[in-house]
Write an enzyme that holds these catalytic residues in place. Structure first.
Site, PDB file in Angstrom:
ATOM      1  CG  ASP A 230      -2.205   0.879   0.844  1.00 47.97           C
ATOM      2  OD1 ASP A 230      -2.121   1.660  -0.126  1.00 47.97           O
ATOM      3  OD2 ASP A 230      -3.231   0.795   1.548  1.00 47.97           O
TER       4      ASP A 230
HETATM    5  C1  BGC Z   1      -4.951   3.280  -0.440  1.00 46.75           C
HETATM    6  C2  BGC Z   1      -5.048   2.275  -1.572  1.00 46.75           C
HETATM    7  C3  BGC Z   1      -4.799   2.952  -2.888  1.00 46.75           C
HETATM    8  C4  BGC Z   1      -3.467   3.665  -2.853  1.00 46.75           C
HETATM    9  C5  BGC Z   1      -3.135   4.394  -4.131  1.00 46.75           C
HETATM   10  C6  BGC Z   1      -3.669   4.083  -0.502  1.00 46.75           C
HETATM   11  O1  BGC Z   1      -3.662   5.092   0.425  1.00 46.75           O
HETATM   12  O2  BGC Z   1      -5.047   2.624   0.798  1.00 46.75           O
HETATM   13  O3  BGC Z   1      -6.297   1.656  -1.566  1.00 46.75           O
HETATM   14  O4  BGC Z   1      -4.853   2.028  -3.933  1.00 46.75           O
HETATM   15  O5  BGC Z   1      -3.477   4.608  -1.804  1.00 46.75           O
HETATM   16  O6  BGC Z   1      -3.971   5.463  -4.339  1.00 46.75           O
END
Ligand code: BGC
Length: 667
Positions: A230
């Site tokens: 993540d």
């Molecule tokens: C989120 C993800 C997301 C990623 C990219 C993160 O903060 O938890 O779900 O895909 O950002 O935007």
């Protein structure tokens, strides 16, 4: 070795260490405005190995503007229609491919342990089986065009402390409640990639959790794709060694990988394995070839039609007395449409799942379009009603109150509103409903939001309540389709709506140590003997159905087999409509603690008035197994299992037994 594997290892063997390490992290600078371009993870140009180009997310393509904004995942979960979800996934995948992307950061498939979770709207509800069916469908749809990325692995169900919280969970609950649907996404869906979560599980961050990433996902499940972190805060010192393949969106921890390998601190095989996984998927999905679709698919009529269908299929009619719905256009002379959300763009939170379509049909616009000139429409664009408003509402033929939650109430932490502290509507919105209902006896509440909303303070007042979620850009038209009876609602709740917070397990988004157990959602309420406001699986329509004669293809079965159940369904009401036949299993005499009953199969059927059909639902016997943490095996108990059939988790008039004679290890 297959030809593909041979080609992969040949390519990897031709790469320098620098080239290999460079592929293990994104190289996209953080944008001023969040997520305006595809996240890039480099390939190796000289060898013809293309980069990954990624975009969020669960309600459509987040990069750029003018992409189809589908209703949020929770709305689609409420359709209980995996075939529709497959088409939604395919449409999203096509739009991403058309702009040069090749990995969609979706579906989000965390179990909704508690409706206070700010990102409820992004996932498919509180039940593992429903999560698995919808997640598999999304993955398969998306992967017609690009790679899917089920997230966030695992046990990510709190927003406000998501970067730091440690979730302690016993092995059996972890396997059965927090991982089982990811396993389906990998084994059945064939997910090409996975995103790890920010939080820790049992003392180790998910982004470096050797149990989750290596032992379970890669070794036990045989996942042959790659894992990305993540974003920004999801990578840790042991990530690479413990099974994380790509750090997103730029190297922080992985900035030192080259040094680590050169100094002998990290074996080069670790890097080789990660790169092998990525190159494998690049070749398998032919990412070096131009996409098979062009930009004409984006916001195309076909995709907008799917977005509209997803709203009508997922809207849940919670209450409908005195035939308040549907509204007969021909007998209307004046309708009032009330509330600040009636003309608002309210399509979901402002976090990573945001989608920016070129237009949004608001509820009032949809209603105006459906009614044309023949009916007077009074629009009160406010959540506060004054005396003049009330006296005018009193004489309207019907009052539609559009209300609910918005991006200010729930969403992703930091870039959105985070978790909810209570589950009520904001006070002025409750008051709006109560006030409208005090002067008119045909008040219809069109409710927007991404999760459970408690309704004790106002539910008795209006005649009808239609949950439409965050309905995407075609929401207004779809809402009108339902209000005026062109279609009957056929959605079912993908979670329990409790009467109050104290019917739920505690939700702690302050402590950095939390414990997750085996029971939440309907399993928790069933166990405690609580009566919810609306049970899991519940939803009304404009017609009625009779379900009868649950039977089973064989009354005895063993591990590895699949048993087919049949139920007769008849549309006994006046109009066409959809019903979801649901099968729950209970475990009398089980040696271990079990839920009172659990969803194990369902099927949606659409019938004309008077039509009768036999619905068939398969249950793989291995899905009745529990996880035995001492033996580290899935055990299928020798039992007389009871299979209950009906149309919600609390309306199960049918039952049949199924016996398993000898205990077995299930897969
Ligand atoms: C989120 C993800 C997301 C990623 C990219 C993160 O903060 O938890 O779900 O895909 O950002 O935007």
């Amino acid at each position: 070795m297959t030809d593909l594997e041979a080609r992969v290892s040949e390519l990897v063997s031709q790469m320098t260490l620098e080239e290999k390490v460079a592929q293990m992290a994104g190289n996209t600078p953080l944008q001023g405005e969040y997520g305006v371009e595809l996240w890039n993870v480099p390939g190796v140009e000289r060898l013809g190995v293309p980069p990954f180009k990624m975009s969020d997310g669960p309600r459509g393509v987040g990069v750029g503007t003018g992409r189809t904004a589908f209703p949020v995942a929770m709305a689609r979960a409420a359709s209980w229609n995996p075939e529709l979800e497959r088409r939604v996934g395919e449409a999203m995948g096509a739009e991403l491919a058309a702009i040069g992307g090749n990995v969609l950061l979706a579906p989000a498939m965390n179990n909704l342990r508690h409706p206070s979770w700010g990102r409820s709207q992004e996932t498919y509800g509180e039940d593992v089986h429903l999560l698995a069916r919808m997640g598999v469908a999304a993955v398969q749809g998306i992967q017609t065009h690009v790679l899917a990325n089920p997230k966030h692995f695992a046990a990510n169900s709190i927003e406000d402390t998501r970067f730091e919280v440690n979730v302690t969970v016993d092995e059996r609950s972890l396997r059965e409640i927090y991982l089982a649907h990811f396993r389906s996404a990998v084994l059945e869906g064939g997910a090409a990639s996975i995103m790890s979560a920010y939080n820790s599980v049992n003392g180790q961050f998910c982004g470096e959790n050797i149990t989750l990433l290596r032992r379970i996902l890669k070794e036990e499940w045989g996942f042959d794709g790659f894992v990305l972190s993540d974003f920004v805060f999801g990578t840790h010192p042991d990530s690479a060694r413990n099974g994380l393949d790509i750090e997103m969106p730029f190297p922080v921890e992985f900035a030192s990988l080259l040094d680590q390998v050169e100094s002998g601190a990290l074996p080069e095989e670790v890097v080789d394995e990660s790169v092998t996984r990525m190159v494998r998927k690049k070749l398998e999905y032919r990412l070096d070839e131009p996409p098979s679709v062009d930009e004409s698919v984006i916001e195309s009529d076909e995709h907008l039609a799917i977005a509209r269908e997803a709203v009508t299929e997922g809207a849940v009619l919670l209450k409908n007395v005195d035939a308040a719905l549907p509204i007969d256009r021909d007998s209307l002379s004046r309708i009032a449409v009330v509330g600040a959300l009636a003309d608002a763009v309210n399509i979901g939170d402002t976090g990573s799942s945001s989608v920016r379509p070129s237009f949004v049909v608001t509820p009032i616009e949809g209603i105006r379009d459906a009614l044309g000139e023949s009916v007077a429409i009074e629009h009160i664009d406010s959540d506060m009603l004054d005396a003049a408003d009330l006296s005018s509402l009193a004489t309207a033929d019907a009052v539609v109150v559009v209300t609910g939650l918005t991006e200010e109430d729930e969403g992703e932490a930091i870039i959105g509103a985070g978790d909810r502290v209570d589950l009520d509507l904001p006070q002025e919105r409750e008051q709006l409903i109560v006030d409208a209902a005090s002067v008119n006896d045909r008040v219809i509440v069109v409710l927007e939001g991404g999760g459970a909303i408690t309704m004790q303070d106002w539910l008795a007042d209006p005649e009808a309540v239609l949950m439409v979620w965050y309905p995407g850009q075609m929401g207004g038209h779809a809402i009108a389709d339902l209000l005026f009876g062109d279609l009957s609602p056929s959605g079912k709740l993908p979670f329990t709506v409790p009467k109050s917070l104290d019917q739920l397990p505690p939700f702690d988004n302050v402590s950095l140590e939390v414990e997750y157990g085996y029971f939440h959602g309907y399993r928790y309420l069933d166990r405690r003997g609580f009566t919810p406001e609306f049970p899991f699986g519940f939803g009304l329509g404009y017609t009625s159905f009779a379900v009868s004669d649950l039977r089973v293809s064989r009354s005895q079965a063993g591990a590895g087999e699949t048993v087919t159940f049949s139920v007769d369904v008849e549309n006994t009401g006046p109009v066409a409509g959809g019903e979801v036949v649901q099968l729950y299993v209970s475990y009398p005499d089980s040696e271990v603690e079990r839920a009172e009953r659990e969803l194990k199969g369902f099927a949606k059927v659409v019938l004309e008035p008077g039509e009768r059909r036999t619905v068939r639902i398969d249950i793989p016997i291995d899905s009745l197994a529990y996880y035995d943490s001492d033996r580290s095996e899935w055990i299928l108990e020798a039992l007389e299992y009871m299979v209950h059939g009906g149309t919600s988790s609390r309306d199960l008039p049918l039952s049949v037994t199924l016996s398993v004679d000898s205990e077995a290890i299930a897969r």
